[in-house]
Design an enzyme around this catalytic site. Structure first.
Site, PDB file in Angstrom:
ATOM      1  CG  ASP A   1      -3.975  -2.884  -1.528  1.00  0.00           C
ATOM      2  OD1 ASP A   1      -4.902  -3.087  -2.323  1.00  0.00           O
ATOM      3  OD2 ASP A   1      -4.083  -3.040  -0.289  1.00  0.00           O
ATOM      4  CG  HIS A   2      -6.699   0.435  -1.534  1.00  0.00           C
ATOM      5  ND1 HIS A   2      -8.019   0.564  -1.899  1.00  0.00           N
ATOM      6  CD2 HIS A   2      -6.616  -0.712  -0.820  1.00  0.00           C
ATOM      7  CE1 HIS A   2      -8.708  -0.459  -1.430  1.00  0.00           C
ATOM      8  NE2 HIS A   2      -7.876  -1.270  -0.783  1.00  0.00           N
TER       9      HIS A   2
ATOM     10  CG  ASP B   1      -2.989  -5.537   5.511  1.00  0.00           C
ATOM     11  OD1 ASP B   1      -2.190  -6.093   6.290  1.00  0.00           O
ATOM     12  OD2 ASP B   1      -2.911  -4.324   5.249  1.00  0.00           O
ATOM     13  CB  THR B   2      -7.299  -7.793   8.727  1.00  0.00           C
ATOM     14  OG1 THR B   2      -7.616  -6.457   8.322  1.00  0.00           O
ATOM     15  CG2 THR B   2      -7.736  -8.004  10.152  1.00  0.00           C
TER      16      THR B   2
ATOM     17  CG  ASN C   1      -6.988  -7.422  -2.153  1.00  0.00           C
ATOM     18  OD1 ASN C   1      -6.671  -8.164  -3.073  1.00  0.00           O
ATOM     19  ND2 ASN C   1      -7.064  -6.122  -2.286  1.00  0.00           N
TER      20      ASN C   1
ATOM     21  CG  HIS D   1     -10.473  -2.376   3.512  1.00  0.00           C
ATOM     22  ND1 HIS D   1     -11.130  -1.533   2.661  1.00  0.00           N
ATOM     23  CD2 HIS D   1      -9.616  -3.092   2.746  1.00  0.00           C
ATOM     24  CE1 HIS D   1     -10.690  -1.716   1.430  1.00  0.00           C
ATOM     25  NE2 HIS D   1      -9.765  -2.659   1.440  1.00  0.00           N
TER      26      HIS D   1
ATOM     27  CB  SER E   1      -0.883   0.013   1.246  1.00  0.00           C
ATOM     28  OG  SER E   1      -0.069   0.214   2.400  1.00  0.00           O
TER      29      SER E   1
ATOM     30  N   GLY F   1     -11.008  -6.655   1.473  1.00  0.00           N
ATOM     31  CA  GLY F   1     -11.603  -6.868   2.792  1.00  0.00           C
ATOM     32  C   GLY F   1     -12.033  -8.300   3.012  1.00  0.00           C
TER      33      GLY F   1
ATOM     34  CD  GLU G   1     -12.880  -0.173  -4.363  1.00  0.00           C
ATOM     35  OE1 GLU G   1     -11.683  -0.460  -4.114  1.00  0.00           O
ATOM     36  OE2 GLU G   1     -13.699   0.110  -3.475  1.00  0.00           O
TER      37      GLU G   1
END
Ligand code: G3H
Ligand code: 13P
Ligand code: ZN
Length: 306
Positions: A81-82, A254-255, A252, A179, A50, A210, A133
Site C-alpha cells: 500500500d502506498h 485501515d481506520t 481500502n 485517509h 504499508s 480512505g 494514483e
C-alpha cells in the site's frame, strides 16, 4: 492455494460490478481477522501492508502474512500500500507480494508517469500487477497531513493519459474520500459524477482509498472508555455501494480496523482491571475486527464471489 495477482481479482470485480476489500494489516490478529472473514464469506480479498507496517513488523510480519494468505481457500493477493519508490516496490515483489502500489501522486504528471512506468515494467516482468494514483486525497498519508485545500480531485482526461502512458493496471482516484478517522463534517461528499466520468474513459479497476466507515458505535466505545476521538466521520455505506456500481473495484480500509481494535482493547482494560493475559485482550479485538471485515465484504458485494 497460490496467491493471485491484484489484477486477477480486481478485473473480475470491475466486470462483475462488485467491490474487493483491501484491508491493511500490522500484526497476526489483524491478518487472521481479514482472512477468516474472507473465508467465511467466500470472498476474494487483498491483504495490504504499508511501508510503515513493514518497518514495524519486518520479515516476521511479511512471512506470516504471505504464508497465511497462501493457506486461505479463497483468492488472496498480498499488496504493498502506498509504495514510495521503485526500490520499495521491487523489494516487496522479491519477498512474494503479488500486487504493489507506486504512489507518486504528489509529483507532477510527468514524474508520476515515468516513475510508475518503471515499476510497471519490472513488476510485469515478474508477474506482479500495479496500482498507481493520480490526483490527491486529503487526510493523513504515511503520517504526512495533506490539508483539505491541497486535495485535488482526479481529472478524467489526465487519468486516461496517465494510464495509457504508465501502463499501470488499476488506478487510485481522488473523488472526495480522505485517509483517517476525520473525513469531514457530517457525511463527506463523494463526487459520483467524477467516478462516472473517469470510468467512462478507463476500463481499469478504480480504487477508493480512505473508504473507512468509521462506525459510530466504535467511536462511542472508544470515547466512553477514556479515548479522545473528536469529530470522527467516515464514508457512508450507500456511497460505497453506489461507487462500486460506477467503476470502483478496490476499496481500502485501515481506520475501521484500527478503531475497532483500540476500542475493544480500551473496553477490556477499563472493565477488567485485573486482566493481564494478552490473549484475553487481543482475542476479543480480533473478533471485533473480523466482524467489521465481514460486514464490509457484504457491503462491497464480494460475498460468495470466491
Ligand atoms: O493509507 C494509509 C494506510 O492507512 C496505512 O497507514 O502508513 O500508518 O501504516 P500507515
Ligand atoms: P482509511 O483511513 O479510510 O481506512 O483508508 C485506508 C487507506 O486508504 C489505505 O490505503
Ligand atoms: Zn490509502
Amino acid at each position: 492455494m497460490a496467491l493471485e495477482t491484484g489484477l486477477d481479482i480486481l478485473a473480475k470485480a470491475r466486470a462483475g460490478q462488485y467491490g474487493i476489500g483491501a484491508f491493511n494489516t500490522n500484526n497476526m490478529e489483524i491478518t487472521q481477522a481479514i482472512l477468516e472473514a474472507a473465508e467465511e464469506k467466500r470472498s476474494p480479498v487483498l491483504v495490504s501492508l504499508s511501508e510503515g507496517a513493514i518497518k514495524y513488523g519486518g520479515r516476521p510480519l511479511i512471512d506470516m502474512v504471505i504464508h497465511e494468505s497462501k493457506q486461505a481457500s479463497v483468492p488472496v493477493s498480498v499488496h504493498l500500500d502506498h509504495g514510495s519508490s521503485y526500490e520499495s516496490c521491487l523489494q516487496c515483489i522479491r519477498w512474494g507480494f503479488t500486487s504493489v502500489m507506486i504512489d507518486k501522486s504528489h509529483e507532477d504528471e510527468d514524474v508520476n508517469t515515468k516513475e510508475t512506468a518503471r515499476v510497471v515494467e519490472a513488476a510485469h516482468a515478474m508477474g506482479v500487477t500495479v496500482e498507481a494514483e493520480i490526483g490527491r486525497l486529503g487526510g493523513v498519508e504515511e503520517h504526512v497531513v495533506v490539508a483539505e485545500e491541497d486535495a485535488i480531485l482526479t481529472k478524467a482526461d489526465e487519468a486516461e493519459r496517465f494510464m495509457t502512458n504508465s501502463g499501470a493496471d488499476y488506478l487510485a482516484v481522488a473523488i472526495g474520500t480522505s485517509h483517517g478517522a476525520n473525513k469531514g463534517k457530517g457525511r463527506p461528499f463523494i463526487h459520483h459524477d467524477r467516478i462516472l466520468e473517469i470510468a467512462a474513459l478507463l476500463p481499469h479497476p478504480l480504487v477508493m482509498h480512505g473508504a473507512s466507515g468509521v462506525p459510530a458505535e466504535m467511536v462511542e466505545k472508544f470515547n466512553s472508555n477514556g479515548g479522545e476521538l473528536k469529530d470522527a466521520s467516515g464514508i457512508h455505506e450507500d456511497d460505497v455501494r453506489k461507487a462500486v456500481t460506477e467503476g470502483i473495484a478496490k476499496i481500502n480500509t485501515d481506520t475501521d480496523l484500527r478503531l475497532s481494535f483500540s476500542a475493544v482493547v480500551r473496553e477490556i482494560l477499563v472493565n477488567d482491571p485485573k486482566q493481564f493475559d494478552p490473549r484475553k485482550i487481543l482475542g476479543p479485538a480480533r473478533e471485533a475486527m473480523k466482524q467489521i471485515v465481514a460486514d464490509r465484504l457484504d457491503v462491497f458485494g464480494s460475498t460468495n464471489k470466491a
